[in-house]
Design a protein around this motif. Structure first.
Motif, PDB file in Angstrom:
ATOM      1  N   ASP A 197     -12.308  18.438  -5.471  1.00  0.00           N
ATOM      2  CA  ASP A 197     -12.208  17.424  -6.252  1.00  0.00           C
ATOM      3  C   ASP A 197     -11.067  16.384  -5.290  1.00  0.00           C
ATOM      4  O   ASP A 197      -9.989  16.666  -5.137  1.00  0.00           O
ATOM      5  N   PHE A 198     -11.498  15.347  -5.249  1.00  0.00           N
ATOM      6  CA  PHE A 198     -10.694  14.133  -4.504  1.00  0.00           C
ATOM      7  C   PHE A 198      -9.988  13.178  -5.410  1.00  0.00           C
ATOM      8  O   PHE A 198      -9.855  12.131  -4.762  1.00  0.00           O
ATOM      9  N   GLY A 199      -9.877  13.413  -6.524  1.00  0.00           N
ATOM     10  CA  GLY A 199      -9.169  12.641  -7.419  1.00  0.00           C
ATOM     11  C   GLY A 199      -7.846  12.102  -6.858  1.00  0.00           C
ATOM     12  O   GLY A 199      -7.548  10.865  -7.093  1.00  0.00           O
ATOM     13  N   LYS A 200      -6.944  13.021  -6.570  1.00  0.00           N
ATOM     14  CA  LYS A 200      -5.714  12.533  -6.047  1.00  0.00           C
ATOM     15  C   LYS A 200      -5.836  11.801  -4.688  1.00  0.00           C
ATOM     16  O   LYS A 200      -4.949  10.570  -4.481  1.00  0.00           O
ATOM     17  N   GLU A 201      -6.728  12.051  -3.935  1.00  0.00           N
ATOM     18  CA  GLU A 201      -6.946  11.559  -2.605  1.00  0.00           C
ATOM     19  C   GLU A 201      -7.438  10.055  -2.862  1.00  0.00           C
ATOM     20  O   GLU A 201      -7.237   9.168  -2.214  1.00  0.00           O
ATOM     21  N   ARG A 202      -8.146   9.869  -3.871  1.00  0.00           N
ATOM     22  CA  ARG A 202      -8.848   8.484  -4.076  1.00  0.00           C
ATOM     23  C   ARG A 202      -7.793   7.685  -4.310  1.00  0.00           C
ATOM     24  O   ARG A 202      -7.632   6.510  -4.043  1.00  0.00           O
ATOM     25  N   LYS A 203      -6.941   8.275  -5.538  1.00  0.00           N
ATOM     26  CA  LYS A 203      -5.697   7.277  -5.975  1.00  0.00           C
ATOM     27  C   LYS A 203      -4.729   7.027  -4.633  1.00  0.00           C
ATOM     28  O   LYS A 203      -4.405   5.838  -4.450  1.00  0.00           O
ATOM     29  N   ALA A 204      -4.555   7.872  -3.991  1.00  0.00           N
ATOM     30  CA  ALA A 204      -3.751   7.786  -2.669  1.00  0.00           C
ATOM     31  C   ALA A 204      -4.221   6.650  -1.796  1.00  0.00           C
ATOM     32  O   ALA A 204      -3.650   5.899  -1.352  1.00  0.00           O
ATOM     33  N   PHE A 205      -5.605   6.852  -1.529  1.00  0.00           N
ATOM     34  CA  PHE A 205      -6.479   5.839  -0.609  1.00  0.00           C
ATOM     35  C   PHE A 205      -6.204   4.279  -1.244  1.00  0.00           C
ATOM     36  O   PHE A 205      -5.890   3.517  -0.612  1.00  0.00           O
ATOM     37  N   GLU A 206      -6.397   4.277  -2.744  1.00  0.00           N
ATOM     38  CA  GLU A 206      -6.513   2.768  -2.992  1.00  0.00           C
ATOM     39  C   GLU A 206      -5.216   2.341  -3.006  1.00  0.00           C
ATOM     40  O   GLU A 206      -4.759   1.521  -2.799  1.00  0.00           O
ATOM     41  N   GLU A 207      -4.036   3.082  -3.214  1.00  0.00           N
ATOM     42  CA  GLU A 207      -2.342   2.643  -3.089  1.00  0.00           C
ATOM     43  C   GLU A 207      -2.242   2.380  -1.608  1.00  0.00           C
ATOM     44  O   GLU A 207      -1.500   1.131  -1.358  1.00  0.00           O
ATOM     45  N   TYR A 208      -2.865   3.231  -0.796  1.00  0.00           N
ATOM     46  CA  TYR A 208      -2.503   2.931   0.718  1.00  0.00           C
ATOM     47  C   TYR A 208      -3.165   1.567   1.329  1.00  0.00           C
ATOM     48  O   TYR A 208      -2.356   0.885   1.707  1.00  0.00           O
ATOM     49  N   LEU A 209      -4.304   1.310   0.672  1.00  0.00           N
ATOM     50  CA  LEU A 209      -5.216   0.307   1.075  1.00  0.00           C
ATOM     51  C   LEU A 209      -4.580  -0.860   0.526  1.00  0.00           C
ATOM     52  O   LEU A 209      -4.572  -2.012   1.189  1.00  0.00           O
ATOM     53  N   LYS A 210      -4.314  -0.827  -0.578  1.00  0.00           N
ATOM     54  CA  LYS A 210      -3.730  -1.996  -1.293  1.00  0.00           C
ATOM     55  C   LYS A 210      -1.973  -2.447  -0.735  1.00  0.00           C
ATOM     56  O   LYS A 210      -2.013  -3.698  -0.605  1.00  0.00           O
ATOM     57  N   ARG A 211      -1.294  -1.528  -0.426  1.00  0.00           N
ATOM     58  CA  ARG A 211      -0.116  -1.999   0.387  1.00  0.00           C
ATOM     59  C   ARG A 211      -0.107  -2.360   1.537  1.00  0.00           C
ATOM     60  O   ARG A 211       0.371  -3.326   2.072  1.00  0.00           O
ATOM     61  N   VAL A 212      -0.904  -1.644   2.563  1.00  0.00           N
ATOM     62  CA  VAL A 212      -1.148  -2.195   3.781  1.00  0.00           C
ATOM     63  C   VAL A 212      -1.804  -3.615   3.821  1.00  0.00           C
ATOM     64  O   VAL A 212      -1.501  -4.365   4.867  1.00  0.00           O
ATOM     65  N   ALA A 213      -2.693  -3.900   2.919  1.00  0.00           N
ATOM     66  CA  ALA A 213      -3.439  -5.082   2.909  1.00  0.00           C
ATOM     67  C   ALA A 213      -2.336  -6.144   2.552  1.00  0.00           C
ATOM     68  O   ALA A 213      -2.528  -7.238   3.321  1.00  0.00           O
ATOM     69  N   GLY A 214      -1.189  -5.808   1.784  1.00  0.00           N
ATOM     70  CA  GLY A 214      -0.304  -6.807   1.378  1.00  0.00           C
ATOM     71  C   GLY A 214       0.680  -6.992   2.494  1.00  0.00           C
ATOM     72  O   GLY A 214       1.412  -8.012   2.582  1.00  0.00           O
ATOM     73  N   ALA A 215       0.611  -6.077   3.434  1.00  0.00           N
ATOM     74  CA  ALA A 215       1.590  -6.195   4.583  1.00  0.00           C
ATOM     75  C   ALA A 215       0.982  -7.204   5.792  1.00  0.00           C
ATOM     76  O   ALA A 215       1.682  -7.398   6.607  1.00  0.00           O
ATOM     77  N   MET A 216      -0.375  -7.264   5.796  1.00  0.00           N
ATOM     78  CA  MET A 216      -0.982  -7.982   6.893  1.00  0.00           C
ATOM     79  C   MET A 216      -0.658  -9.533   6.638  1.00  0.00           C
ATOM     80  O   MET A 216      -0.359  -9.887   5.651  1.00  0.00           O
ATOM     81  N   LYS A 275       5.654  -1.624  13.404  1.00  0.00           N
ATOM     82  CA  LYS A 275       6.167  -0.453  13.502  1.00  0.00           C
ATOM     83  C   LYS A 275       6.036   0.519  12.378  1.00  0.00           C
ATOM     84  O   LYS A 275       5.385   1.653  12.510  1.00  0.00           O
ATOM     85  N   ALA A 276       6.422   0.073  11.040  1.00  0.00           N
ATOM     86  CA  ALA A 276       6.365   0.842   9.961  1.00  0.00           C
ATOM     87  C   ALA A 276       4.814   1.027   9.554  1.00  0.00           C
ATOM     88  O   ALA A 276       4.347   2.093   8.903  1.00  0.00           O
ATOM     89  N   GLU A 277       4.045   0.004   9.707  1.00  0.00           N
ATOM     90  CA  GLU A 277       2.659   0.393   9.387  1.00  0.00           C
ATOM     91  C   GLU A 277       1.799   1.367  10.342  1.00  0.00           C
ATOM     92  O   GLU A 277       1.153   1.999   9.698  1.00  0.00           O
ATOM     93  N   LYS A 278       2.358   1.356  11.396  1.00  0.00           N
ATOM     94  CA  LYS A 278       1.586   2.221  12.525  1.00  0.00           C
ATOM     95  C   LYS A 278       2.148   3.569  12.027  1.00  0.00           C
ATOM     96  O   LYS A 278       1.232   4.570  11.863  1.00  0.00           O
ATOM     97  N   ALA A 279       3.421   3.868  11.494  1.00  0.00           N
ATOM     98  CA  ALA A 279       3.807   5.291  11.042  1.00  0.00           C
ATOM     99  C   ALA A 279       3.312   5.367   9.937  1.00  0.00           C
ATOM    100  O   ALA A 279       2.845   6.586   9.672  1.00  0.00           O
ATOM    101  N   ALA A 280       2.856   4.695   8.907  1.00  0.00           N
ATOM    102  CA  ALA A 280       2.372   4.748   7.745  1.00  0.00           C
ATOM    103  C   ALA A 280       0.864   5.225   7.726  1.00  0.00           C
ATOM    104  O   ALA A 280       0.516   6.147   7.072  1.00  0.00           O
ATOM    105  N   PHE A 281       0.228   4.506   8.661  1.00  0.00           N
ATOM    106  CA  PHE A 281      -1.191   4.908   8.846  1.00  0.00           C
ATOM    107  C   PHE A 281      -1.311   6.528   9.504  1.00  0.00           C
ATOM    108  O   PHE A 281      -2.099   7.159   9.120  1.00  0.00           O
ATOM    109  N   GLU A 282      -0.382   6.581  10.445  1.00  0.00           N
ATOM    110  CA  GLU A 282      -0.541   8.011  10.903  1.00  0.00           C
ATOM    111  C   GLU A 282      -0.112   9.127   9.984  1.00  0.00           C
ATOM    112  O   GLU A 282      -0.822  10.043   9.875  1.00  0.00           O
TER     113      GLU A 282
END
Length: 400
Positions: A197-216, A275-282
């Motif tokens: 069940d990837f429910g939590k992971e989908r939510k985490a993915f969406e949150e990560y994608l939204k945040r990193v896109a906003g930092a670009m 630097k922060a986004e590199k660490a966040a992605f890893e």
């Protein structure tokens, strides 16, 4: 006084050659004379009368190496016969030369084939079995896979649907099939796991994608986007036609991000952000992407094995039906013959009293099993790891 072939050896080599009372292991690097030591050991065994060429087996890694070893041994015998002053030893060398065709010098596979041909009934084999060359085996293996795939839609309709629903292309599983066909003795785990069940992971993915896109950066950076920015932009584009609510499509998205991604800090609004986004992605890759993919692969594993194992069995049945033996068959059948038949093991221990193995570092466990059964003191010991080697019966050389 040492004979000539011993004079040419250094002290360590001479010790290995003349100490024929116990088993010996010679460990040395490439080009240090290991094979020369092995040939000299063979000459010492013949000259001392402890072994005749007919009771000796020299096992090599390749046919070319076997041919070279036999040639060196013959030259050594001829030289020893010409120069030996002791009449008894000279007679032994002469006898060895006259009976050189009785010497076994070859690969472990050809050695196992010889054992099986001498006792095929006990091995449960057709006495007229044929050995498959590596290329012939590969052709037969691949033909069995193609024929199996062609019949899948009719014979395995249910498993085909399950595999397809998992987003797996059966044709893309050929490498896995080949691996299982190459190592059929490896026990395959066939446990069916609960679907993740990837429910939590989908939510985490969406949150990560939204945040990193906003930092670009809003515009195209100097000299173009860096690897992370490119990956995020590509992922957002793929989301236009992939639905992450579907497991297979969510896994496709994550698989596209499962790689080492370089971040060029000056291409971000600030180096600190880069630097922060590199660490966040890893961190995201370690905590979300990796675990998700692992859980999915574990879940898919059962269905993949259910599909592939019958193909491996088909390949085995095809060999058995036509009395064909590939390299692995020769090894495994010879090991089983010796393990299960103490009388047969005792027979071959008398038949080959001294075994010498070149390039032992290339020996796998099944090959070692055969060798140790033939040199062990107790012919009823079934565990090859517990075998105690007879004094003087085994000589091995290899690279560290």
């Amino acid at each position: 006084m040492f004979r000539d072939y011993l004079k040419e050896l250094n002290e360590a080599q001479r010790d290995a050659v003349v100490n024929t009372e116990g088993p010996a292991m010679v460990i040395a690097g490439a080009g240090s004379g290991k094979t020369t030591s092995l040939v000299s050991r063979m000459l010492a065994l013949v000259g001392s009368g402890k072994c005749t060429v007919g009771r000796m087996a020299a096992v090599t890694f390749t046919r070319k190496a076997a041919s070279e070893l036999r040639s060196k041994f013959q030259l050594g015998l001829e030289k020893a016969y010409r120069e030996e002053g002791n009449s008894k030893k000279r007679e032994r060398y002469q006898t060895a030369l006259l009976n050189l065709e009785t010497l076994f010098a070859g690969t472990i596979h050809s050695f196992c084939a010889r054992l099986l041909r001498e006792r095929p009934i006990e091995a449960g084999l057709d006495p007229d079995f044929q050995e498959l060359e590596e290329e012939e085996n590969d052709l037969l293996r691949d033909r069995c896979w193609r024929e199996y795939l062609e019949g899948l839609h009719v014979e395995k309709a249910e498993i085909m649907k399950e595999i397809t629903d998992l987003g797996i292309d059966p044709a893309g599983l050929e490498d896995t099939y080949r691996s299982l066909a190459l190592y059929p003795e490896v026990e395959v785990v066939r446990r069916k796991d609960t679907k993740p069940d990837f429910g939590k992971e989908r939510k985490a993915f969406e949150e990560y994608l939204k945040r990193v896109a906003g930092a670009m950066p809003e515009g195209n950076p100097d000299k173009g986007w860096d690897d992370l920015q490119t990956a995020i932009r590509r992922t957002r584009l793929r989301l236009r036609y992939l639905d992450i609510r579907k497991d297979t499509e969510f896994i496709k998205i994550l698989s596209g991000l499962d790689k080492n991604i370089k971040v060029t800090q000056y291409k971000w609004p600030s180096k600190e952000i880069g630097k922060a986004e590199k660490a966040a992605f890893e961190q995201f890759r370690e905590n979300v992407i990796g675990p998700c993919l692992l859980r999915w692969r574990r879940y898919c594993h059962f269905f993949i094995m259910e599909l592939i194992i019958p193909a491996v069995e088909r390949f085995r049945e095809e060999r058995q039906k036509n009395s064909l033996m590939n390299y692995h068959d020769l090894l495994s059948m010879a090991a089983a013959l010796l393990r299960e038949n103490p009388e047969v093991r005792g027979y071959f221990q008398e038949r080959f009293t001294h075994i010498l193995v070149d390039e032992f570092q290339d020996t796998d466990p099944i090959q070692a099993e055969v060798i140790l059964y033939l040199t062990g003191e107790n012919p009823t010991e079934r565990s090859w790891q517990k075998v105690k080697v007879k004094p003087g019966s085994l000589f091995i050389v290899g690279d560290p």
